[in-house]
Scaffold this active site. Structure first.
Site, PDB file in Angstrom:
ATOM      1  N   LYS A  41       1.165   4.243  -2.861  1.00 44.00           N
ATOM      2  CA  LYS A  41       0.794   5.642  -2.589  1.00 44.00           C
ATOM      3  C   LYS A  41       1.977   6.582  -2.844  1.00 44.00           C
ATOM      4  O   LYS A  41       1.784   7.737  -3.223  1.00 44.00           O
ATOM      5  CB  LYS A  41       0.244   5.779  -1.164  1.00 44.00           C
ATOM      6  CG  LYS A  41      -1.092   5.041  -0.955  1.00 44.00           C
ATOM      7  CD  LYS A  41      -2.178   5.534  -1.911  1.00 44.00           C
ATOM      8  CE  LYS A  41      -3.513   4.832  -1.720  1.00 44.00           C
ATOM      9  NZ  LYS A  41      -4.565   5.296  -2.631  1.00 44.00           N
ATOM     10  N   TYR A  77       0.836  -1.211   0.000  1.00 46.73           N
ATOM     11  CA  TYR A  77       0.000   0.000   0.000  1.00 46.73           C
ATOM     12  C   TYR A  77       0.869   1.258   0.000  1.00 46.73           C
ATOM     13  O   TYR A  77       0.666   2.179  -0.812  1.00 46.73           O
ATOM     14  CB  TYR A  77      -0.926  -0.022   1.224  1.00 46.73           C
ATOM     15  CG  TYR A  77      -1.885   1.140   1.301  1.00 46.73           C
ATOM     16  CD1 TYR A  77      -3.074   1.134   0.564  1.00 46.73           C
ATOM     17  CD2 TYR A  77      -1.625   2.241   2.110  1.00 46.73           C
ATOM     18  CE1 TYR A  77      -3.968   2.193   0.642  1.00 46.73           C
ATOM     19  CE2 TYR A  77      -2.510   3.302   2.196  1.00 46.73           C
ATOM     20  CZ  TYR A  77      -3.687   3.276   1.464  1.00 46.73           C
ATOM     21  OH  TYR A  77      -4.565   4.338   1.543  1.00 46.73           O
TER      22      TYR A  77
END
Ligand SMILES: NC(=O)c1ccc[n+]([C@@H]2O[C@H](COP(=O)([O-])OP(=O)(O)OC[C@H]3O[C@@H](n4cnc5c(N)ncnc54)[C@H](O)[C@@H]3O)[C@@H](O)[C@H]2O)c1
Length: 271
Positions: free
Chosen positions: A180, A176
């Site tokens: 990002k 994740y």
């Protein structure tokens, strides 16, 4: 908030994407195309907008369309973006909110390759596919004037979803966090490509926000402990507060802003 045009929102069935859909409708957007994997959730958001929102535009011309879409499927993305562009005649704003998260027990050494790929497919590749297809539409459309004053013409505005994890690392969050950070790079480089053409591309970086992504019982407990210790405002954000940041980046009030992250995080990243 000066968002008179047509908006496409991914991940609009839940959480922040849903809040963005309600906010654009409420602020007088001419039309909304809401996209999500979950069609039933989109139907509920559509009913909610039709029942409660009195748009500032003429209800006879206001358009609200919903589409089942997997942003990780390049062909589906191209097909639906082109269908939306034909239906509305143009796309003024893209809100790239669809995203998934997971923790990897044991950290980076134990990340399952399939999990890594799945998170990349949705968060980074999906955002890129949407941006690419929408930029092509925006480059071929006439610019519009800001509705607030005589600011320069705008051809389109794209808001990518990064996170506080776009600039900091958090434990057990390898895939994740990496996606990002990738969204920050995508935003910066694509904004350079089209700044001169009147297309602005920015990233929103929410902090801990109360949505189904974060309020599952096991996640919420950890989240609340972190919030108490690390967020200066000592609370989680509300999806509406993130949607307000998105409205600012989409509309004419941010006419000289491109390639930049907007942190809406209760002060988390200033520490
Ligand atoms: N909630 C937070 O604390 C937080 C913090 C920082 C960033 N974000 C980012 O904000 C965005 C929205 O998060 P949220 O908290 O509202 O999540 P959420 O889980 O409430 O909503 C995400 C939506 O995306 C949809 N979706 C998932 N995979 C998809 C796919 N492949 N194609 C199309 N739609 C898909 C889901 O069906 C869901 O409706 C995400 O990009 C997330 O990474 C959230």
């Amino acid at each position: 908030m000066d968002v008179p045009g047509y908006v496409v929102i991914t991940g609009a069935g839940s959480g922040i994407g849903r809040a963005c859909a309600l906010a654009f409708a409420n602020e007088g957007a001419a039309g909304l195309a809401l996209l999500d994997l979950n069609y039933d959730a989109l139907s509920s958001v559509k009913s909610e907008i039709e029942a409660h929102i009195i748009t500032k535009n003429d209800p006879k011309t206001f358009q609200l369309k919903i589409y089942a879409l997997n942003v990780a499927d390049e062909d589906q993305v191209n097909k639906i973006v082109s269908e939306v562009a034909q239906t509305f005649g143009r796309i003024d704003y893209l809100v790239n909110a669809a995203g998934i998260a997971m923790k990897h027990k044991g950290g980076a050494a134990f990340v399952d390759t399939l999990d890594w790929k799945r998170i990349f497919d949705v968060n980074l590749h999906g955002s890129f596919y949407m941006l690419r297809a929408t930029c092509k539409v925006m480059l071929n459309q006439e610019p519009i004037l800001s509705s607030i004053d005589g600011r320069p013409l705008s051809r389109g505005s794209i808001i990518n979803f990064s996170s506080i994890q776009g600039v900091v690392g958090l434990p057990m969050s390898t895939a994740y966090t990496t996606t990002k950070h990738g969204i920050m790079g995508l935003t910066r480089t694509a904004s350079e490509d089209y700044a001169k053409d009147g297309i602005r591309i920015n990233a929103i970086c929410p902090g801990y926000t109360e949505t189904p992504l974060t309020t599952q019982p096991d996640v919420l407990k950890v989240m609340l402990e972190k919030v108490a210790n690390s967020v200066p405002m000592q609370r989680m954000g509300n999806p509406k507060e993130i949607a307000d940041g998105v409205l600012y980046l989409a509309g004419g009030r941010s006419s000289f802003v491109t390639g930049t992250p907007l942190f809406v995080d209760g002060g988390y990243t200033q520490r």
